[in-house]
Every structure is written in structure tokens, then in C-alpha cells.
Design a protein around this motif. Structure first.
Motif, PDB file in Angstrom:
ATOM      1  N   VAL A  37       2.250   1.901  -3.397  1.00 50.52           N
ATOM      2  CA  VAL A  37       1.258   2.355  -4.377  1.00 50.52           C
ATOM      3  C   VAL A  37       0.799   3.778  -4.063  1.00 50.52           C
ATOM      4  CG1 VAL A  37      -1.049   1.939  -5.290  1.00 50.52           C
ATOM      5  CG2 VAL A  37       0.498   0.032  -4.925  1.00 50.52           C
ATOM      6  N   ALA A  96      -3.869  -0.567  -8.310  1.00 46.03           N
ATOM      7  CA  ALA A  96      -4.689  -1.170  -7.258  1.00 46.03           C
ATOM      8  C   ALA A  96      -5.963  -1.781  -7.849  1.00 46.03           C
ATOM      9  CB  ALA A  96      -5.035  -0.118  -6.206  1.00 46.03           C
ATOM     10  N   THR A 118       0.832  -1.203   0.000  1.00 39.50           N
ATOM     11  CA  THR A 118       0.000   0.000   0.000  1.00 39.50           C
ATOM     12  C   THR A 118       0.865   1.252   0.000  1.00 39.50           C
ATOM     13  OG1 THR A 118      -1.484  -1.253   1.386  1.00 39.50           O
ATOM     14  CG2 THR A 118      -2.001   1.056   1.082  1.00 39.50           C
ATOM     15  N   ILE A 170      -6.845  -3.383  -0.543  1.00 43.76           N
ATOM     16  CA  ILE A 170      -6.637  -2.879  -1.913  1.00 43.76           C
ATOM     17  C   ILE A 170      -7.902  -2.215  -2.439  1.00 43.76           C
ATOM     18  CG2 ILE A 170      -4.674  -4.323  -2.557  1.00 43.76           C
ATOM     19  CD1 ILE A 170      -6.511  -6.253  -3.880  1.00 43.76           C
ATOM     20  N   CYS A 188      -7.284  -5.606  -7.704  1.00 42.55           N
ATOM     21  CA  CYS A 188      -8.627  -6.024  -7.284  1.00 42.55           C
ATOM     22  C   CYS A 188      -9.183  -7.084  -8.229  1.00 42.55           C
ATOM     23  CB  CYS A 188      -9.589  -4.842  -7.297  1.00 42.55           C
ATOM     24  SG  CYS A 188      -9.602  -3.898  -5.807  1.00 42.55           S
ATOM     25  N   ALA A 247      -8.091   1.171  -1.076  1.00 43.03           N
ATOM     26  CA  ALA A 247      -7.025   1.991  -1.675  1.00 43.03           C
ATOM     27  C   ALA A 247      -7.510   2.566  -2.999  1.00 43.03           C
ATOM     28  CB  ALA A 247      -5.760   1.165  -1.860  1.00 43.03           C
TER      29      ALA A 247
END
Lengths: 185, 522, 145, 146
Positions: free
Chosen positions: B104, B476, B101, B357, B480, B360
Motif C-alpha cells: 500500500v 487503507a 503495508t 492500518i 479500517c 498507515a
């Protein structure tokens, strides 16, 4: 015997101070009382053999934090309003928490018991082996700086965080000649 | 003793140092940023350090994926005398989530922070961000109960500061930060009380050693009180319903980059700590005997899933809606714990990652909308999906994953959770999980409706967000989708972690075997 | 309850009274500075509990005596209190002052923005802000502008 | 900010003594209570006292904010740097024994002195930085309002 009497007196004063803080509305008095509370705590720590902690509590609780709080009052206001909300909910919460704490004390070893788990498991190692392993007379220093040195590094990081945090909240990082003009950009 | 270690000492290699480097790299970046004090260097340093953390976290995750663990003795003192870092499948998994995380979010932060925070604060902001990452990873990686508290405070203090930085847009960020500070400190103090009680009964601070010494002490009232204080204290950090009161304001008023990072990691790290204490320190038997899972955590989790979802439906602000949805999603994770089975815990671990995610993506979308529309009220982001097609599409993918539509990551975690319910013949529970997902359909639909079915607001800037924001958002978003289709990696890692946790503590085995070996030598 | 049990536990109960007094100040008082003071009292009382864990009856502070050259003199007759809780609390005190200073810095900023540090006033201001937002962006109950 | 003459003279004398005491606490921590943290607080108090009596500009002239900010970071780096040095020597992070592998406890002494110095530097810096940040704001209450 003397020790017990000192402890009882200290406790009486601590509880009185704490109750006074609850009731006082003048912030100056609140801050001063909290300084007194810290000093009394430091004395209690001395009777409990924690001289390092007492020293720190006196320097921090009665010193720095009192100064900071006075500074805050100077920047804000000097008295509080009387509480308007009902105090039943807080009271329930506090009594409940206190009850769980009390429940927890029921199976605790007696105060000062030399056979308590805390005394027989790790403490002997620190008190005997540190002479050979680290050779520093103050065992608190040995643990603080070496055995649990990483916790102390974390502690320094906490202080560092607080330092840059206060700068971020109140002013920001200033360099030598760089001033506000460019902030507007 | 001293001479013995000297003679047998073989120099440690870089691989041996990986657990400490995981913390040390972001940790040292913070003071280095402040020391150089250069605005142009702050971001590159923060980004490189996040990237290095991610590489280390991946290496660690791979090396413990067989269910083994790595122990690192800080200061060279063997635990329980010194502090131990202990990496196993469970915490390597969470470390990976945090590092990923951070990596990103960092590119996204560059533009977003430049837009939302005054220039003079940038350098210190990135330093603070690194400290927050350090604190969260330190909480997760450590095997020492008091060390958890120290790093928890590093992460908490930096979080309060980061949240307060939203005050340049809305002054309510200040009171949000203050309320969070008060509640967070109460939580941390409760946690310290719990550790103190445990220390009193065991005489140690090392988690594995504690576990060994807590065996058979299930009816000790001090231990029971310690358990209560640790769960409530950490529950405040988790925002476990009904201890969630700080969360909506903190998430809503914090800068977008901060909200993205916190929503994806902070509550997850705290959930990990609760699970770690429940299953490793107190042991599964103790937790089961107290009935707390069935009678307290389970019902509260269900309540969170519905109450918070309902509140989310009636929000008029996208960002605030997501904050309430987070509280509801935490309910799913706690429900997995409450089921008290390997499958249930696997669901929790998977959802930890997948929800990370998903949120995010969504919060990065919020940040992009904030940049162009200035605010995230539904009437102001109206039609923005048409003028910002890439951002809009990413938000839709995130929304589908939040609902748990098949093909997205969110589906996998809910699927495992439903499986766990069926395992125990709790078919009604499976129905409840599906029902609460329907609530998510409603609140996600409101966003889609606002983004696509209305005319753009004239005050908004009609332009796609900059590439530096869109790219991380899509990384992200693709994650997913990818983890929704190829489930092996996450499911395997989560299952290994869950099995390790359900097995209870590995104890101080290493020490005792070393001692046994030493004894046979003589 | 025997007398020995009572004497061995009474100071824990006194710590609990202090802790709960501090906790009560935090949850019941509306003044932001006073909340911080209450938090301090709460934490300091927890510190007392920790320090009392380390106390051994008849013990002394865990600092070894040294001779004139600074060499440690080992005297098996001296009983030392457990130094570990002292170390933990040193760390915790530092964490406490860090939290206090951040809290106070926030209070200074809050006063500048809201012109008050009373929870009641601030909630009122924020309620008004939320109301204005709802007027502008549609009511909270599902209506949309 | 023009305080009484006696106050100013006494402050000048006191500041020196406080700094001296801070160094004593810093380096005597092995033998008696005290160490880097307490020393840092005391050291900061010397500068805060100077600032209270002579004004913020004066003390910032002696100890400019940018140096304070560098010191804040330097202390943490010094502490972590000792640990990194231990790692380079092939031992665990913060294994001070590695500084003198033939006589572990000597290495421990060296390590402890350096990390305590790091603690002292950061704490001094942070306390002064916090004081500067608070003192740099215009006060709301005048001297008579108390």
C-alpha cells in the motif's frame, strides 16, 4: 600456566586501555587506543582458539574502523569537550546492567568445561559429521558457508546495506556522466 | 547420510519454497535495483516485488490458518544443525501485515519521495526500502535465534538510513537517525547477550530446540538474566515505555513514506519477537513464574497509555502528535500481553494489525498535507480538510479508528482487550482502557478542528493531493472500516495465533518423529 | 564460593567490566565519535564472552590437520574448541563495522549541518529551533496560533 | 598530493603484493583462517592505500565509482544466485549439495567457492565505496592540525 599468565596480562592491558579511553579528550588518542584495544582483543581470541575471529577483528577493528574514524576526525574535529552533565545517572544504569549480567553468570558452567551444554549438544555434530558432509578442514568455514550459510548471506546483506547507506548519507549514486546539474531540477 | 538423501530426494516444488521466497524476493530486489542503477526502473521493481510478497504472505497465512506450521530447512540442513524457517499462524499474520503495508505504501511513496528527497538519491532509497522490508520479514519468519539478530540488523541499519533521508527537509533528521542508531545498537547488543546466555545453557540456537532444553530450567539464573536482556533489548526496538526516547524524533523527521511504513510495521515486528521469545522459547509457565508481566510490563503499559497520550494532546504538530500516540498504542498491545490469557493475546495480535492500518492512513494523510501545506503544524494545515476533501475524510476515518469508535477497526481491538479484562474480573482495568481512549478523543479532535473549523492558510497550495497518494490512503481507510464491520478474518487469524502462542512451543516434534520413523525402518 | 567456581567464572566477570566500561562511555560521554568508540568496546566485550563459551580446556583451533594431498586426517586424540560461537561472532563483527561506518557517516553530515559533534551544543541548537517553531506555530501548552 | 618518491615506489610494489595476499586469503579459506570477508577487506586496503598516496582522482581513474557500485550489488546477487540455482535444481535454498547430487561434498565445495567469491566481491566494493564517500568530502583539518 603460561596461558593463564598471558591471559592475565592481556586483561590488565585491555582494562587499562578501556579506562584510558573513558578519560582521554583528544579524539586522535581515543581512536588510536581503540585500535590498540582491538589488537589486544585479537590476541585474546588467539589464546581462546578462535583464529578466524582474531584475524577478522585485527583486520576490521584495528584496520578498517581505525581508518574510518581517522577519516571522520579529519572531516570533523580533533578534541572533545569535557563532560558537563552529572555522571550519576549513567553510573546507576551501568551498575544496574552489570549487576544483572553478574547475576546471570552465577549459574554458568565453568570456563573451558568440556561437559558444558554448548560443548555436548551441537558442537560434536559439526566437529565429526562435517568431515563427511562437507569435507573442508576448517570447520569454521564449513559452518559459516554451509550449515549457517544463510546467516552469512544476511551478513553480506548487512554490509551491502551499510555500503548503500553511506552512499545515501554522504553522496548518492553517481553514474558515469550524470552530474549535479539535474539534481537542481 | 549423503547418499541416503540423494536416493530419497524428491524435487521441491514452488509451494515448498514459499517461506524462503517470501524473503528472497524483496531481498534480491535491492541489489538488482543497485545493479541496474536506473532511476526509472527502481520504483516499478520495488512495487512488483512488494506485490509478490503480499501474494506469498496471503498464501502462507491461508495455509497455516488451521493452526499447523510449515518448516523450511535452509541449506538442506535439518534443524537444529542448520537454520530453520518456521511459519505458523502468529508470524504469518505479522508477515501479512508487513507485506500488505509495503504494497500500500509503495504507490504513495512515488509522489511523496519525489517531493521530499533529492532525485539523485531515489534509486538507492528504494533499494534501502526493500532491505528494510526484507529485514523485518526475516526477523518475523525465522525459527533461529541468531538469525533474528542478523535480520534485525538489516532492518535497523536500513531504517537509520531511511530516517536520515529526512535531512533534506529538516537537519534534525540526522541527529534523530544518530540517536536511533545508538539506542538501536544498544538494544541489539542486549539481545545478543541474551542469546549468548541462552546458548550457554542450551547449546543450541534453534528456538524450538531451545524451548525443549529450557524446560524445567526456570530457576536457572543465567536463563533469567537472558530473559531480562532479551526483553529490554527488544523493548528498545519496540519503543516500549520508558525505552521510547528515540521514537518521536525518528518518526517526526523521517520522510513521510518512511514514517508510514515504520509506524505500521517496525514496532509490530519487534513486539512479535518479544511475544515469540516469551511464549515459544521461554514458555508461558516460565514467564508466569517470573511475575514480570504483572509487576513490570503491565504497569509500564498503563503508564504509556496515559503519559504518551497526554503528551500527544499538547503537541502543535500533527506528525509529532501521531508519534506520541504510537507510543500510547504500543501500551495497549503490551497490556494485552500482560493479561496473560488467550483473549489478551488475541487483543494484542488484533491491535497489532488494526493499529498498523490505522497509522498507515494517518501518516499517509500527513504525507499528503506535507505535499500541499509544506509542514504539518496545526496552524499551517488549518482548513486543509476543506480544500483536500478526500485526504481530510481519510484522516477523519483514521482518527476515529485511533479512538476506537464502533464501526472502525480500532474498536474491535479495544473491545477484545476489554473482554480480556472482564474475563479476569478486572473491571477497573476496563474502565482505564475506556478512560485512555477518551484522551485519544481529545488529540484527534484537535486535528479535526484544525482541518475543518479554521480558514485555510494562505501559503498552502489549495489543491487535493495527487490520485497516487489519495488512492492508497483510501485503500487503507476502507480497510479500517471493513475490518471494523467484518471481523471474522482478522479475529480468527489472531485467535489461532494466540492459541498457538499460549500452547507454548511445538518443540522439535518433527525431528523426533522423523528419527523414530528412521529407527523403525532399520 | 569455592576456588574452582571463582577460577571458572572470573573471566566472565572481567568481560562484564569491559562491557560496562564501553556502555558507560556510550551513555555518559557527549562526543558523538566517542560514543561510537564506546559502542565498539561494549560489543567487542560481548564477543569475548561468546568466544569464551566455545573454549574447551586443552582444546585447539577447530581446523583439521590435512595430509599432503589435502585429505583430512582424523585424529581422535585432538580436542577441538567449539566452532559455532566463532561463526556467530564473525557475523557480529561484520555487523559491528557496518553500524560503525553508518554512524560515522552520520557524524560527518551532522558536523556539516550543526558545526559541532558535541551532544550539548546540538541539544542547545535543537532547543532553539523548537523554541522558534513554538513562537511561530503557537506554544506547546495547547495554545494555537 | 605529491608524496615522497620512496613512498610512491614502495606503495606501487605493496599494492600488488596486498592484492596477491587477498587472493590467497580468499581461496585458502577452506584450509586456514580467512575467507571472503577478510579477503575483501584486504583487497579494499590495497586500493585505499593507493588512493591515500596518489590521490582520490588517480584511484577513481583505475577503479571508477560506477564499477564499484555494480560490484557491490553483484556480490550479493552471486551469493543469492547460488541459492536460487539450488532451488531450480529442486533442492532447498543454499543446498550446495545439489550442484553435484552424486557426490554431495563436491557440490558443497563448489558452492562454498562461489558464495565466498560473492562475499569477497561485495565486501571489496563496499569498503572502497565507503572510502570514496568519505574521501570525497573536503577535509576540515589540515595536515598540521593533528
Amino acid at each position: 600456566m603460561i596461558e593463564t599468565i598471558i591471559n592475565v596480562i592481556l586483561f590488565a592491558m585491555l582494562v587499562t586501555t578501556a579506562f584510558a579511553i573513558v578519560r582521554t579528550t583528544r579524539l586522535f588518542a581515543v581512536v588510536m587506543l581503540s585500535g590498540v584495544f582491538s589488537l589486544l582483543t585479537a590476541m585474546l581470541f588467539v589464546t581462546l582458539d578462535a583464529v578466524d575471529v582474531a584475524f577478522t577483528e585485527a583486520a576490521v577493528g584495528a584496520g578498517i574502523s581505525t581508518v574510518l574514524m581517522l577519516g571522520t576526525i579529519a572531516l570533523t574535529t580533533r578534541s572533545t569537550k569535557a563532560p558537563t552533565r552529572s555522571s550519576t545517572m549513567p553510573l546507576v544504569l551501568v551498575v544496574l546492567t552489570g549487576a544483572v549480567l553478574f547475576y546471570g553468570t552465577l549459574d554458568m558452567p565453568n570456563f573451558g568445561d568440556p561437559n558444558a551444554p554448548a560443548q555436548v549438544h551441537l558442537a560434536p555434530h559439526y566437529l565429526t559429521d562435517s568431515i563427511e558432509e562437507i569435507d573442508v578442514p576448517n570447520v569454521v568455514t564449513s559452518i559459516l558457508a554451509s550449515y549457517r550459510g544463510f546467516d552469512t548471506l544476511g551478513e553480506v546483506a548487512v554490509v551491502f546495506t551499510a555500503g548503500i547507506g553511506v552512499l545515501l548519507i554522504l553522496s548518492g549514486l553517481r553514474r558515469r556522466r550524470e552530474e549535479e546539474e539535474e539534481d537542481e531540477a | 547420510m549423503a547418499t541416503a538423501t540423494e536416493v530419497h530426494h524428491t524435487a521441491l516444488t514452488l509451494t515448498d519454497h514459499l517461506p524462503i521466497l517470501q524473503i528472497l524476493i524483496p531481498f534480491c530486489t535491492a541489489p538488482l535495483i543497485v545493479f541496474f542503477g536506473s532511476r526509472s526502473l527502481a520504483w516499478p521493481m520495488a512495487f512488483i516485488s512488494s506485490l509478490l510478497s503480499l501474494i506469498i504472505a496471503t498464501t502462507l497465512l491461508v495455509s497455516v490458518s488451521d493452526g499447523s506450521y510449515i518448516s523450511y530447512h535452509l541449506g538442506g540442513w535439518a534443524p537444529p544443525v542448520g537454520i530453520e524457517y518456521r511459519v505458523d499462524a502468529a508470524n504469518a499474520f505479522v508477515l501479512f501485515l508487513i507485506a500488505a503495508t509495503a504494497t500500500v505504501v509503495m504507490p504513495f511513496a512515488l509522489k511523496s519521495v519525489a517531493h521530499e528527497i533529492p532525485k539523485r538519491n531515489h534509486t538507492l532509497f528504494y533499494a534501502c526500502f526493500m532491505l528494510c522490508i526484507t529485514g523485518l520479514m526475516g526477523v518475523v519468519i525465522t525459527g533461529d535465534a541468531f538469525n533474528v539478530f542478523v535480520f534485525l540488523e538489516i532492518s535497523s541499519l536500513s531504517t537509520y538510513v531511511l530516517v536520515s533521508q529526512g535531512s533534506h527537509r529538516d537537519k534534525r533528521a540526522l541527529t534523530a537517525a544518530y540517536d536511533y542508531l545508538i539506542m538501536g545498537t544498544i538494544g541489539a547488543t542486549f539481545f545478543v547477550i541474551g542469546i549468548g546466555f541462552l546458548y550457554m545453557t542450551t547449546g543450541t540456537l534453534n528456538m524450538a530446540d531451545m524451548a525443549d532444553r529450557l524446560q524445567g530450567q526456570g530457576d536457572n539464573r543465567t536463563v533469567q538474566a537472558a530473559f531480562a536482556f532479551i526483553v529490554v533489548g527488544m523493548g528498545l526496538k519496540v519503543a516500549m515505555y520508558p525505552l521510547h526516547l528515540w521514537l518521536p524524533a525518528a518518526y517526526n523527521y523521517a520522510p513521510s513514506a518512511v514514517t508510514t511504513f515504520l509506524a505500521a510495521t517496525a514496532t509490530k515486528a519487534a513486539i512479535y519477537v518479544i511475544i515469540r521469545f516469551m511464549f515459544t522459547v521461554f514458555q508461558p509457565d516460565f514467564v508466569f513464574d517470573t511475575h514480570i508481566l504483572i509487576w513490570i510490563i503491565g504497569p509500564l503499559a498503563l503508564l504509556a497509555m496515559f503519559a504518551a497520550s497526554l503528551i500527544a494532546i499538547f503537541q502543535t504538530n500533527f506528525k509529532r502528535m501521531l508519534a506520541y500516540s504510537s507510543i500510547a498504542q504500543i501500551g495497549y498491545m503490551m497490556l494485552g500481553v500482560a493479561m496473560f490469557s488467550t483473549t489478551g493475546l488475541t487483543a494484542t495480535m488484533v491491535h497489532l494489525f488494526n493499529h498498523g492500518i490505522t497509522k498507515a492512513v494517518l501518516f499517509m494523510g500527513v504525507g499528503a498535507l506535507m505535499l500541499r501545506a509544506g509542514t504539518t503544524f496545526y496552524d499551517r494545515i488549518a482548513g486543509m480538510g476543506r480544500v483536500m476533501p478526500l485526504t481530510g475524510a481519510a484522516i477523519v476515518i483514521g482518527g476515529l479508528s485511533l479512538i476506537g469508535v464502533p464501526g472502525t477497526a480500532g474498536f474491535i481491538s479495544k473491545w477484545v482487550l476489554v473482554q480480556a479484562a472482564f474475563e479476569q474480573d478486572l473491571w477497573w482495568l476496563a474502565l482505564i482502557i475506556v478512560a485512555s481512549s477518551l484522551l485519544a478523543v481529545i488529540y484527534v479532535w484537535r486535528v479535526v478542528e484544525a482541518l475543518y473549523l479554521q480558514e485555510p492558510h494562505p501559503d498552502a497550495i489549495h489543491k487535493e493531493a495527487p490520485m497516487l497518494m489519495v488512492a492508497p490512503m483510501w485503500v487503507a481507510a476502507i480497510a479500517c472500516l471493513y475490518f471494523g464491520l467484518d471481523t471474522r478474518f482478522i479475529l480468527d487469524a489472531a485467535a489461532t495465533a494466540a492459541e498457538g502462542l499460549m500452547a507454548g512451543s511445538a518443540g522439535m516434534a518433527e525431528i523426533s518423529t522423523a528419527a523414530a520413523a528412521a529407527a523403525t525402518d532399520h | 564460593m569455592t576456588l574452582e567456581f571463582f577460577l571458572g567464572h572470573v573471566n566472565y566477570w572481567l568481560f562484564i567490566i569491559l562491557m560496562m566500561t564501553g556502555f558507560y562511555i556510550v551513555v555518559s560521554r557527549g562526543n558523538y565519535v566517542k560514543k561510537i568508540v564506546g559502542l565498539n568496546i561494549f560489543q567487542v566485550a560481548v564477543f569475548m564472552l561468546y568466544i569464551s563459551i566455545g573454549k574447551v580446556t586443552g582444546g585447539t583451533a577447530p581446523i583439521f590437520p590435512t595430509d599432503s594431498q589435502g585429505k583430512i586426517k582424523v585424529d581422535p586424540d585432538i580436542v577441538y574448541s567449539n566452532p559455532l560461537p566463532h561463526v556467530l561472532i564473525l557475523t557480529a563483527i561484520v555487523v559491528g563495522i557496518a553500524t560503525t561506518s553508518l554512524g560515522l557517516a552520520l557524524i560527518v553530515r551532522i558536523r556539516e549541518e550543526y558545526n559541532s559533534i558535541e551532544e550539548d551544543d546540538i541539544l542547545e541548537i535543537e532547543a532553539a529551533m523548537a523554541h522558534a517553531e513554538n513562537e511561530e506555530h503557537g506554544s506547546a501548552m495547547g495554545g494555537r496560533a | 598530493m605529491q608524496h615522497h618518491l620512496i613512498l610512491r615506489v614502495i606503495t606501487k610494489l605493496l599494492v600488488g603484493m596486498i592484492i596477491l595476499f587477498a587472493f590467497y586469503v580468499q581461496f585458502h579459506g577452506d584450509f586456514s583462517p580467512g575467507g571472503g570477508f577478510q579477503a575483501g577487506v584486504i583487497m579494499a586496503v590495497a586500493f585505499i592505500l593507493y588512493g591515500l598516496v596518489f590521490g582520490l582522482e588517480k584511484v577513481q581513474g583505475v577503479f571508477p565509482p560506477w564499477i564499484v557500485h555494480k560490484l557491490v550489488a553483484l556480490g550479493v546477487l552471486l551469493y543469492a544466485g547460488v541459492g536460487v540455482l539450488n532451488m531450480l535444481l529442486g533442492y532447498e535454498f543454499l543446498h550446495y549439495g545439489s550442484l553435484d547430487p552424486h557426490h554431495m561434498s563436491h557440490g558443497q565445495h563448489t558452492g562454498i567457492i562461489w558464495i565466498e567469491a560473492g562475499v569477497g566481491i561485495t565486501v571489496t566494493g563496499v569498503m572502497i565505496a565507503i572510502y570514496y564517500a568519505f574521501a570525497g568530502r573536503p577535509p576540515r583539518l589540515g595536515d598540521d592540525d593533528w
